[in-house]
Design an enzyme around this catalytic site. Structure first.
Site, PDB file in Angstrom:
ATOM      1  N   GLU A 252      -2.803  -8.360   3.491  1.00 26.82           N
ATOM      2  CA  GLU A 252      -3.019  -9.137   5.038  1.00 26.82           C
ATOM      3  C   GLU A 252      -4.774  -9.462   5.409  1.00 26.82           C
ATOM      4  O   GLU A 252      -4.437  -9.383   6.801  1.00 26.82           O
ATOM      5  CB  GLU A 252      -1.589  -8.312   6.247  1.00 26.82           C
ATOM      6  CG  GLU A 252      -2.364  -7.467   6.389  1.00 26.82           C
ATOM      7  CD  GLU A 252      -2.673  -6.052   5.181  1.00 26.82           C
ATOM      8  OE1 GLU A 252      -1.499  -6.107   4.106  1.00 26.82           O
ATOM      9  OE2 GLU A 252      -3.153  -5.015   5.202  1.00 26.82           O
TER      10      GLU A 252
ATOM     11  N   CYS B 200       0.559  -1.061  -0.236  1.00 31.36           N
ATOM     12  CA  CYS B 200      -0.203  -0.189  -0.029  1.00 31.36           C
ATOM     13  C   CYS B 200       0.844   1.320  -0.032  1.00 31.36           C
ATOM     14  O   CYS B 200       1.556   1.508  -1.317  1.00 31.36           O
ATOM     15  CB  CYS B 200      -0.860   0.130   1.488  1.00 31.36           C
ATOM     16  SG  CYS B 200      -2.303   1.063   1.025  1.00 31.36           S
TER      17      CYS B 200
ATOM     18  N   HIS C 256      -4.041  -4.843   0.001  1.00 30.57           N
ATOM     19  CA  HIS C 256      -4.198  -6.035   1.357  1.00 30.57           C
ATOM     20  C   HIS C 256      -3.387  -6.783   1.640  1.00 30.57           C
ATOM     21  O   HIS C 256      -4.705  -6.910   1.453  1.00 30.57           O
ATOM     22  CB  HIS C 256      -4.356  -4.918   2.632  1.00 30.57           C
ATOM     23  CG  HIS C 256      -3.864  -3.930   2.601  1.00 30.57           C
ATOM     24  ND1 HIS C 256      -3.744  -3.334   3.787  1.00 30.57           N
ATOM     25  CD2 HIS C 256      -4.503  -2.071   2.140  1.00 30.57           C
ATOM     26  CE1 HIS C 256      -3.711  -1.556   3.497  1.00 30.57           C
ATOM     27  NE2 HIS C 256      -3.938  -1.283   2.933  1.00 30.57           N
TER      28      HIS C 256
END
Lengths: 422, 182
Positions: B161, B78, B159
């Site tokens: 994650e 990001c 993202h």
């Protein structure tokens, strides 16, 4: 029910953490229905927490395996952990307290249990035993509206709140924050001290929620009616249940649930906070143990439909429940994301101190068992000023409509307003 | 075991990323705040430096120049990808109708794969820097992944994650393969 009983002694005063009362047919059951309650009677030891209180001192206090601990942490404690200077306030940063006697029970089964500290006053223990064996006592004192000694003060007007929404959206556009929780403080000067026990029972019976609390701390009497769990940790199993996404209603209709859960804006609000809470418990959870379940589930509380998710994890063996409580504090659902910069922006946008609001109220039932709420829908009376204060707020995102966010905030604030001065 | 340094830009997803890196590699990343990065001269001691997401614009994070010039492998997530892009002369600008906490589709051109990902960004790579090649885009053409043509640098705008990303472990391993670490 002990809660509606007269105190064991005239001067006794109980701190209470209570789940929902026994479910009624006309109220949809809260899926987080918590039926257990705990009442601490006659404090034997209190630890007032400040920003400088060493964690080991708190850990020692909570590690007593024999008697539960009830306590709270103010939002201002969290600000100081993030090096944000709290504005002037007179509310303690936190409290841990142990008692001579603790009564635990379950509103579903009616079973009660009395735990007495080794040094508990035998007269107190005897009178509590008699009280508990006597069965149902008299009905609670009725709650009556208070007499105001001045106008209700609101820290942000409608226009100021909506300007706060627009300022937040400019910060979102600049990449400073994804979501920010903006609140309003309400202060009502009272002519005489309110009967907070009657207020607590009135709200608990008529506006049930799973994380009620009634706490006494010097001049402060705290009434918390929170629907939101911050953390439950039991023998290493961690659960956090962030709430985000709200739909207010006057007349319940089942299709309203779909209206809420199918809204991309409301779902995104919750998803952001789920990722934030995953992160916050990951600081102390085993690799690979953090899981999201029941994403975008709903429940009804305070004439609002609310969405929530269950985020689970397994505590690392080198960490304690207190470690996670402190490291994840304050709860992400009441700050926004990313937490540090968002809290800095909140500090500039809100003219008031949040004090306990958006902090946490919790019970340690031994060092391995913690249950903690997010201190929303929470108010208190300050005997020093004669003012009863409560708060409400809303999670702001890029597609928030300022008028709608203000309306949601005021809908949440009505709970105390209607009870105090209908 | 890989030596992974995870630089935290005061973000609230950094520990999610640490857990994902562990799931993908079996290694425990060492997390340091970005303000401590310069004092550590970390790149030479690491197999991989990961630049976390974070608030604001890449211009607010001047500490990454030495890391990006060190020749050591870097993965940017990001803001981390935007930092890589700006370092090589690309531009990062406001994204009309920014996207936070929403799922989207990304077509990975260097893997012939379509991903379901979680997006959180107000800014985007408007132009790509010298030597950078786009390896993933949304159906609307937004840059979602890039790599450097000759240096071991890889970035994801989305993202991996996030719980909204279906194959986060694959995303990390794919980047590490591209960086010749796996």
């Amino acid at each position: 029910m002990l809660l509606s009983a007269p105190p064991a002694r005239a001067e006794s005063c109980a701190d209470v953490c209570a789940g929902s009362p026994a479910p009624r047919q006309d109220v949809p059951l809260h899926p987080m229905h918590e039926s257990e309650f705990m009442a601490g009677i006659e404090p034997v030891e209190s630890l007032h927490i400040t920003a400088a209180t060493p964690r080991e001192h708190m850990q020692r206090f909570c590690s007593n395996r024999h008697t539960p601990v009830i306590g709270y942490l103010s939002y201002t404690y969290g600000m100081e952990q993030y090096d944000i200077a709290a504005r002037e306030h007179s509310f303690p940063a936190g409290l841990l307290r142990r008692y001579q006697c603790v009564v635990t029970g379950c509103t579903r089964t009616g079973r009660l249990r009395l735990l007495a500290d080794r040094h508990a006053d035998s007269g107190l223990v005897d009178s509590l035993c008699r009280l508990l064996q006597a069965g149902s006592p008299e009905p609670p004192r009725p709650h009556t509206p208070v007499t105001a000694a001045g106008p209700l003060r609101q820290s942000l007007t409608r226009e100021e709140y909506q300007e706060g929404v627009r300022q937040t959206q400019r910060h979102i556009a600049a990449g400073d924050t994804y979501q920010l929780n903006l609140s309003i403080r309400f202060d009502l000067p009272l002519a005489t001290p309110p009967d907070t026990t009657a207020l607590f029972l009135h709200l608990w019976l008529n506006r049930p929620a799973p994380f009620y609390a009634l706490l006494h701390d010097g001049p402060l009497t705290i009434v918390s009616t929170s629907p939101e769990r911050y953390l439950r940790i039991s023998r290493g199993t961690v659960l956090t249940q962030p709430i985000k996404g709200t739909l207010a209603f006057d007349t319940w209709q089942p299709q309203l649930v779909h209206t809420l859960t199918s809204s991309p804006k409301e779902r995104a609000e919750l998803s952001m906070i789920v990722d934030l809470l995953r992160n916050d418990i990951s600081t102390r959870c085993r690799f690979g143990s953090v899981r999201v379940r029941d994403h975008c589930s709903t429940f009804v509380v305070d004439r609002l439909i609310q969405m929530y998710s269950n985020v689970h994890g397994i505590l690392r063996p080198d960490s304690t429940p207190l470690d996670l409580l402190l490291d994840a504090f304050p709860g992400g659902s009441v700050t926004g994301c990313p937490k540090l910069r968002t809290m800095q922006i909140i500090d500039r946008l809100e003219p008031h101190s949040r004090d306990l609001y958006c902090g946490s109220i919790f019970c340690f039932n031994g060092p391995d068992h913690l249950d903690a709420s997010v201190a929303i829908r929470t108010g208190w009376h300050d005997a020093r000023t004669g003012v009863f204060s409560w708060f409400a707020g809303s999670g702001l995102v890029t597609d928030s409509v300022p008028e709608n966010e203000y309306a949601e905030t005021m809908a949440k604030a009505r709970k105390f307003q209607e009870a105090l001065c209908p | 075991m890989l030596r992974i340094l995870l630089s935290d830009n005061d973000d609230s997803f950094t520990m999610n990323l640490a857990h994902l890196l562990h799931a993908a590699t079996g290694s425990t990343p060492q997390v340091v705040n970005h303000t401590a990065l310069a004092a550590r001269a970390p790149a030479a001691e690491q197999d991989l430096v990961v630049i976390s997401p974070g608030p604001g614009h890449p211009d607010e994070y001047p500490c990454y120049g030495p890391v990006l010039q060190s020749g050591r492998p870097v993965l940017g997530i990001c803001l981390g990808m935007q930092i890589i892009n700006c370092h090589f002369g690309g531009t990062v600008k406001a994204l009309a109708g920014c996207v936070h906490g929403k799922s989207d589709t990304v077509v990975m051109t260097d893997a012939d794969k379509t991903l379901t990902v979680g997006r959180y960004h107000s800014l985007h790579c408007a132009t790509t820097g010298t030597g950078l090649q786009v390896t993933g885009r949304t159906p609307q053409g937004l840059v979602m992944a890039l790599r450097h043509n000759s240096l071991p640098l890889y970035g994801y705008q989305f993202h991996p994650e996030s719980f909204l990303t279906a194959e986060g472990v694959w995303c990390i391993r794919h980047a590490l393969r591209s960086l010749h670490i796996l």
